[in-house]
Design a protein around this motif. Structure first.
Motif, PDB file in Angstrom:
ATOM      1  N   VAL A  90       0.966   6.284   7.680  1.00 52.21           N
ATOM      2  CA  VAL A  90       1.902   5.644   7.038  1.00 52.21           C
ATOM      3  C   VAL A  90       3.033   5.474   7.738  1.00 52.21           C
ATOM      4  N   HIS A  91       3.714   4.327   7.530  1.00 51.86           N
ATOM      5  CA  HIS A  91       5.221   4.232   8.172  1.00 51.86           C
ATOM      6  C   HIS A  91       5.435   4.553   9.711  1.00 51.86           C
ATOM      7  N   LEU A  92       4.636   4.104  10.305  1.00 53.45           N
ATOM      8  CA  LEU A  92       4.514   4.283  12.014  1.00 53.45           C
ATOM      9  C   LEU A  92       5.916   3.546  12.535  1.00 53.45           C
ATOM     10  N   THR A 140       5.870  -1.172   2.178  1.00 56.19           N
ATOM     11  CA  THR A 140       7.672  -1.193   2.386  1.00 56.19           C
ATOM     12  C   THR A 140       8.001   0.422   2.413  1.00 56.19           C
ATOM     13  N   ASP A 141       7.154   1.298   1.818  1.00 54.59           N
ATOM     14  CA  ASP A 141       7.745   2.707   1.436  1.00 54.59           C
ATOM     15  C   ASP A 141       9.258   2.483   0.569  1.00 54.59           C
ATOM     16  N   HIS A 142       8.940   1.682  -0.305  1.00 55.62           N
ATOM     17  CA  HIS A 142      10.014   1.382  -1.215  1.00 55.62           C
ATOM     18  C   HIS A 142      10.410   2.700  -1.933  1.00 55.62           C
ATOM     19  N   PRO A 159       0.925  -1.201   0.243  1.00 54.72           N
ATOM     20  CA  PRO A 159       0.110   0.067  -0.192  1.00 54.72           C
ATOM     21  C   PRO A 159       0.897   1.226   0.020  1.00 54.72           C
ATOM     22  N   HIS A 160       2.169   1.110  -0.054  1.00 55.80           N
ATOM     23  CA  HIS A 160       3.033   2.463   0.141  1.00 55.80           C
ATOM     24  C   HIS A 160       4.290   2.282  -0.669  1.00 55.80           C
ATOM     25  N   VAL A 161       4.197   2.575  -1.877  1.00 53.65           N
ATOM     26  CA  VAL A 161       5.598   2.713  -2.686  1.00 53.65           C
ATOM     27  C   VAL A 161       5.827   4.019  -3.438  1.00 53.65           C
ATOM     28  N   HIS A 162       7.269   4.302  -3.688  1.00 53.61           N
ATOM     29  CA  HIS A 162       7.398   5.553  -4.526  1.00 53.61           C
ATOM     30  C   HIS A 162       7.987   4.903  -5.855  1.00 53.61           C
ATOM     31  N   ILE A 163       7.953   5.312  -7.019  1.00 49.65           N
ATOM     32  CA  ILE A 163       8.430   4.752  -8.008  1.00 49.65           C
ATOM     33  C   ILE A 163       8.868   6.026  -8.876  1.00 49.65           C
ATOM     34  N   PHE A 197      -5.998  10.068  -0.456  1.00 50.60           N
ATOM     35  CA  PHE A 197      -5.192  11.270  -0.384  1.00 50.60           C
ATOM     36  C   PHE A 197      -3.972  10.893   0.292  1.00 50.60           C
ATOM     37  N   LYS A 198      -2.986  11.765   0.287  1.00 51.49           N
ATOM     38  CA  LYS A 198      -1.826  11.669   1.032  1.00 51.49           C
ATOM     39  C   LYS A 198      -1.593  13.173   1.664  1.00 51.49           C
ATOM     40  N   ILE A 199      -1.042  13.081   2.828  1.00 45.33           N
ATOM     41  CA  ILE A 199      -0.519  14.414   3.246  1.00 45.33           C
ATOM     42  C   ILE A 199       0.791  13.985   4.048  1.00 45.33           C
TER      43      ILE A 199
HETATM   44 ZN    ZN Z   1       6.783   7.024   1.466  1.00 45.21          ZN
END
Ligand code: ZN
Ligand code: URP
Ligand code: ZN
Length: 459
Positions: A238-240, A314-316, A58-62, A149-151
């Motif tokens: 996210v990513h706690l 992952t927060d890849h 549910p959480h990646v950066h490409i 959304f993301k903040i």
């Molecule tokens: Zn991230």
């Protein structure tokens, strides 16, 4: 041509049965024992193996312009790496910054992924400012099927929103039925602490964690929760990374705030001593929130096993060694991020299920089903039911291997989990009924992935 996965142990949340799965026209059409299938059906023998629903990150950066550079993957490299690791759907953070136009940013991110991803995908739309056009633009983006959304409360003057903008975003999200994911760190405190440490000559990667201590994340988490409470919106941290932030989230949940929590692979398996290694070895392990003191890992695993943490992402975010070295003179210039899209499922199985920290049911839930439910993908994704997309992972628990940059498919020259042992990996991975991976190799169709349209949920 149909696809039969025969005689596997089919594991979904709340169910574990031996049987066959038949798929045609991209979806699961039959589940049962000794299924009769038409001639020409592709048959995969899953005897002695688990069959899981395709996993969801549910959480990646490409595509990510960030910290004076760009994350290394393309949608082709990241999606192939994801599939080899059993992830059949990812949700990417669409991250235009404060000076960008949100709608133009959304179109840009879509154009980068379109026709390139080998697996299905969706976006969380970042709201990085709230101006006159923001509401109408966000309405258009939600109508296009991007219903989360993301903040960022961190990254002042770049991605970060102020409290007024957070309030406006949450108020609109409540109206639209959109869940808001949030990076929770107090931007002002991070900026001040960074400046203080650099002024004292504390410039190495080991100072990254002290510049964003647990209290700074706990404050951000608590503030986000308070804003959710007062707007009625639904949120997702996210990513706690640590006990103090978890306590803030759990206290909010207890008083009825609609809040879910994500842990990410680095915080479960790595601690701050990795970022304290000298030179570039430390820089490889710089991400935000930072890797924490070791006791936090047990806290996160324990919360996962008890269902207090909802998902594992992952927060890849891959930056290579040359990019990490941008921070040689000051840790504040080290591009933040650790890749993980390829390794999440195998490491979570190996260090979670195999070590007895989480059971198989929880594993499937946190790595697939819960994310599908939270983000409007269920039951199309996140389960194995008649009518679900035939995204299936045949998982071989007898496989033994070692995580290494030498064998990875992510476009990067290091792996933050280098040397960790793997006990189990996918032997076959399908996307909507097509075999995309066999025994660690991509054998499928590049560009098969589709952008998933998601309805708002009207929480
Ligand atoms: Zn991230
Ligand atoms: O260090 C990180 N996490 N990099 C990616 C951007 C973000 O904050 O998620
Ligand atoms: Zn973040």
């Amino acid at each position: 041509m149909g696809l039969l996965i025969r005689n596997g142990e089919i594991v979904t949340v709340g169910s574990r049965v031996k049987g066959d799965i038949y798929a045609e026209n991209e979806t699961v059409t039959r589940i049962g024992k000794n299924l009769e299938v038409p001639p020409g059906t592709e048959i995969i023998d899953a005897t002695g193996k688990f069959v899981f629903p395709g996993f969801i990150d549910p959480h990646v950066h490409i595509y990510l312009p960030f910290m004076a550079t760009f994350a290394k993957d393309t949608h082709e490299t990241a999606s192939i790496a994801a599939l080899i690791g059993g992830t059949t759907t990812y949700i990417e953070m669409c991250c235009p910054n404060r000076t960008d136009d949100a709608l133009a940013g959304y179109e840009l991110w879509k154009s980068k992924a379109n026709g390139k991803s080998a697996c299905d995908y969706a976006f969380h739309m970042s709201v990085t400012k709230f101006g006159e056009e923001t509401e109408s633009q966000l309405r258009e983006i939600v109508a296009d099927g991007t219903s989360s959304f993301k903040i960022f409360l961190a990254y002042k003057n770049f991605f970060g929103v102020n409290d007024g903008e957070m309030y406006q975003t949450l108020t609109l999200a409540k109206k639209l039925g959109v869940i808001v994911t949030a990076h929770c760190e107090n931007a002002e405190l991070v900026t001040r602490l960074q400046a203080q440490l650099i002024a004292e000559g504390k410039t190495g990667p080991e100072w990254h964690e002290p510049s964003r201590p647990e209290s700074v994340e706990a404050e951000g988490t608590g503030r986000f929760a308070t804003f959710l409470e007062n707007t009625g919106a639904t949120g997702y941290v996210v990513h706690l990374s640590c006990e103090r932030a978890l306590n803030a989230a759990l206290a909010a949940k207890e008083r009825g705030v609609h809040l879910s929590v994500e842990a990410v692979l680095p915080h479960l398996l790595l601690d701050k001593s990795f970022a304290e290694r000298p030179g570039v070895e430390g820089m490889k392990h710089v991400m935000s929130p930072p890797l924490r003191a070791k006791h936090n890992q047990d806290v996160l695993w324990n919360a996962l096993s008890r269902g207090l943490v909802d998902t594992v992402g992952t927060d890849h975010c891959p930056f290579d060694v040359e990019q990490k070295l941008l921070g040689t003179d000051a840790f504040t210039n080290i591009p933040n991020g650790i890749p993980g899209i390829e390794d999440r499922v195998n490491l979570l199985y190996s260090f979670g299920v195999q070590k007895g920290r989480i059971d198989l049911d929880r594993f499937v839930n946190v790595a697939s089903t819960r994310a599908a439910k939270l983000f409007g993908l269920f039951p199309r994704k996140g389960t194995i039911e008649v009518g679900s997309d035939a995204d299936l992972v045949v998982f071989d628990t007898n496989y033994r291997g070692i995580v290494s940059a030498r064998t990875q498919h992510v476009n990067n020259d290091y792996n933050g989990f280098e040397g960790m042992p793997i006990e189990g990996r996918p032997s076959v991975v399908t996307v909507r009924g097509k075999v995309q991976v066999r025994d660690g190799e991509f054998v499928g169709e590049r560009g098969r992935g589709r952008l998933l349209k998601r309805e708002p949920a009207y929480f």
